[in-house]
Design a protein around this motif. Sequence first.
Motif, PDB file in Angstrom:
ATOM      1  N   ARG A 170       0.983  -1.189   0.027  1.00 60.22           N
ATOM      2  CA  ARG A 170       0.070   0.023   0.031  1.00 60.22           C
ATOM      3  C   ARG A 170       0.922   1.096   0.088  1.00 60.22           C
ATOM      4  NH1 ARG A 170      -2.312   3.470   4.029  1.00 60.22           N
ATOM      5  NH2 ARG A 170      -4.133   4.581   3.278  1.00 60.22           N
ATOM      6  N   VAL A 171       0.691   1.968  -0.972  1.00 59.69           N
ATOM      7  CA  VAL A 171       1.322   3.362  -1.137  1.00 59.69           C
ATOM      8  C   VAL A 171       0.619   4.651  -0.947  1.00 59.69           C
ATOM      9  CG1 VAL A 171       2.862   4.864  -2.767  1.00 59.69           C
ATOM     10  CG2 VAL A 171       3.060   2.020  -2.822  1.00 59.69           C
ATOM     11  N   SER A 172       0.932   5.500  -0.277  1.00 59.26           N
ATOM     12  CA  SER A 172       0.396   6.819   0.146  1.00 59.26           C
ATOM     13  C   SER A 172       1.441   8.043  -0.147  1.00 59.26           C
ATOM     14  CB  SER A 172      -0.206   6.887   1.557  1.00 59.26           C
ATOM     15  OG  SER A 172       0.839   6.806   2.492  1.00 59.26           O
ATOM     16  N   PRO A 173       0.988   9.195  -0.922  1.00 58.90           N
ATOM     17  CA  PRO A 173       1.676  10.043  -1.385  1.00 58.90           C
ATOM     18  C   PRO A 173       2.410  10.802   0.254  1.00 58.90           C
ATOM     19  CG  PRO A 173      -0.182  10.172  -2.624  1.00 58.90           C
ATOM     20  CD  PRO A 173      -0.337   9.291  -1.622  1.00 58.90           C
ATOM     21  N   ALA A 174       3.372  11.268   0.119  1.00 63.28           N
ATOM     22  CA  ALA A 174       3.698  12.055   1.417  1.00 63.28           C
ATOM     23  C   ALA A 174       3.370  13.440   1.507  1.00 63.28           C
ATOM     24  CB  ALA A 174       5.508  12.223   1.533  1.00 63.28           C
ATOM     25  N   THR A 175       2.841  13.819   2.509  1.00 61.72           N
ATOM     26  CA  THR A 175       2.289  15.084   2.680  1.00 61.72           C
ATOM     27  C   THR A 175       3.154  16.409   2.644  1.00 61.72           C
ATOM     28  OG1 THR A 175       2.231  15.011   4.846  1.00 61.72           O
ATOM     29  CG2 THR A 175       0.271  14.389   3.827  1.00 61.72           C
ATOM     30  N   THR A 176       3.742  16.715   1.513  1.00 57.53           N
ATOM     31  CA  THR A 176       4.716  17.826   1.363  1.00 57.53           C
ATOM     32  C   THR A 176       4.526  18.331  -0.149  1.00 57.53           C
ATOM     33  OG1 THR A 176       7.281  18.380   1.409  1.00 57.53           O
ATOM     34  CG2 THR A 176       6.517  16.260   0.564  1.00 57.53           C
ATOM     35  N   THR A 177       4.833  19.676  -0.032  1.00 58.16           N
ATOM     36  CA  THR A 177       4.694  20.584  -1.489  1.00 58.16           C
ATOM     37  C   THR A 177       6.175  20.669  -1.942  1.00 58.16           C
ATOM     38  OG1 THR A 177       4.856  22.695  -0.252  1.00 58.16           O
ATOM     39  CG2 THR A 177       2.606  21.813  -0.633  1.00 58.16           C
ATOM     40  N   LEU A 178       7.384  20.152  -1.207  1.00 55.72           N
ATOM     41  CA  LEU A 178       8.577  20.038  -1.792  1.00 55.72           C
ATOM     42  C   LEU A 178       8.827  19.078  -2.557  1.00 55.72           C
ATOM     43  CD1 LEU A 178      10.252  21.354   1.752  1.00 55.72           C
ATOM     44  CD2 LEU A 178       9.680  22.819  -0.338  1.00 55.72           C
ATOM     45  N   LEU A 179       9.869  19.239  -3.492  1.00 54.38           N
ATOM     46  CA  LEU A 179      10.258  18.177  -4.399  1.00 54.38           C
ATOM     47  C   LEU A 179       9.036  17.199  -4.960  1.00 54.38           C
ATOM     48  CD1 LEU A 179      13.038  16.848  -1.837  1.00 54.38           C
ATOM     49  CD2 LEU A 179      13.311  18.212  -4.067  1.00 54.38           C
ATOM     50  N   ALA A 180       8.172  17.889  -5.522  1.00 49.31           N
ATOM     51  CA  ALA A 180       6.736  17.446  -5.906  1.00 49.31           C
ATOM     52  C   ALA A 180       7.211  16.313  -7.316  1.00 49.31           C
ATOM     53  CB  ALA A 180       5.807  18.335  -6.390  1.00 49.31           C
ATOM     54  N   GLY A 181       8.240  16.588  -7.912  1.00 49.98           N
ATOM     55  CA  GLY A 181       8.487  15.716  -8.996  1.00 49.98           C
ATOM     56  C   GLY A 181       9.105  14.531  -8.695  1.00 49.98           C
TER      57      GLY A 181
END
Length: 359
Positions: A170-181
């Motif tokens: 199970r994968v969940s995106p990290a909650t950060t606006t930095l290094l979005a790419g």
Amino acid sequence: MPEAAVLSTVDSAAGGGRVWQRLGSAGVLREQYRRRTATGLVADPERLGATLRAVDARTDNGITLSVLVQSASALPILATGTGPEFDEVVAGDSEVALAATDAAAPGSDLTGLGTEVEIDGDAVRLEGAKRWVTTATRAAYFLVLARHRPGRHFTAFTWVLVPADAPGVRVSPATTTLLAGAGIGHVEFSGVRLPASAVLGRPGRGLALFARHMGTERLAGAQWATALTSRVLERTRTSLARREIDGRALWDHDAVRQEFAGCLVRVRELRALHEALGERVVEDHDLTSAATLKAAVGLTADEVLSRCAKWQGADGFADDGVQLERAEAAVFGIGGGVTELMLGAVADAAEPLLKELRT
């Protein structure tokens, strides 16, 4: 440069997956790993640096981070497997994520990780969780560092190759606006069952394999930091020539010019250092040289970008301003080992380093 020409065909708004695919299909990634020694594939420092400079020129730090981690750390570890995954990834057909940082332990405390693998005959069972994994949200495979027996001994850890679509992942995106790419995310492994072929190399050799190739990532970090700081300095130099105080360009103030020159010296020192130590890191797996590079990166990037941020004033807080570059570049002093730990490793080797300097 061939690498720059390859990426010139990729739309400027393309994501990291497309950049990786193009680098692979053009043979750039495979070209980085033409050499093989008794311990496995080793990177070509010149080709690795050229790739990172070309990707950095696109000015998306997240994408550059994703290319760096995959090409400098993940590929040589993936190459120890016996399946087709290495050829698939190096061709750009899919991406791989290096899942080492554990949810149960601080990032630098690899021997304290809680992710466990049970190897039973022809079957493997994986339980645990990893955090802040680069390319996690788009990877086809995870290279997972896991514990196969209790204790903190160096031989208690093993690499396991896990398909991202395996049941229990199970994968969940990290909650950060930095290094979005970068596609950073957190990964959970709950009752994941795999064939024994998912184990890379011999059980118990996980940390040894990681240490061997972590140096290449630290070299790549120095190469990227040189490219990034040079790019920001160039933009800052243009800004200083245009901004005026009392009718006089900031660039014409001696104090500014001297500080700027100091930054140029630091970046040139970093470039000279990674050019001098590159072969020792990838060929000889020289851990002290790798730690020296990592420490130099953290110190140089922070100092240079902080000064550039000061000179650009309020303009630095724009969406694409230097303050964003500065925040994202903090990864140089954290990822792969914090600067203070690297300085400690350099201090431990003070006697041989001083002897080398005297000869």
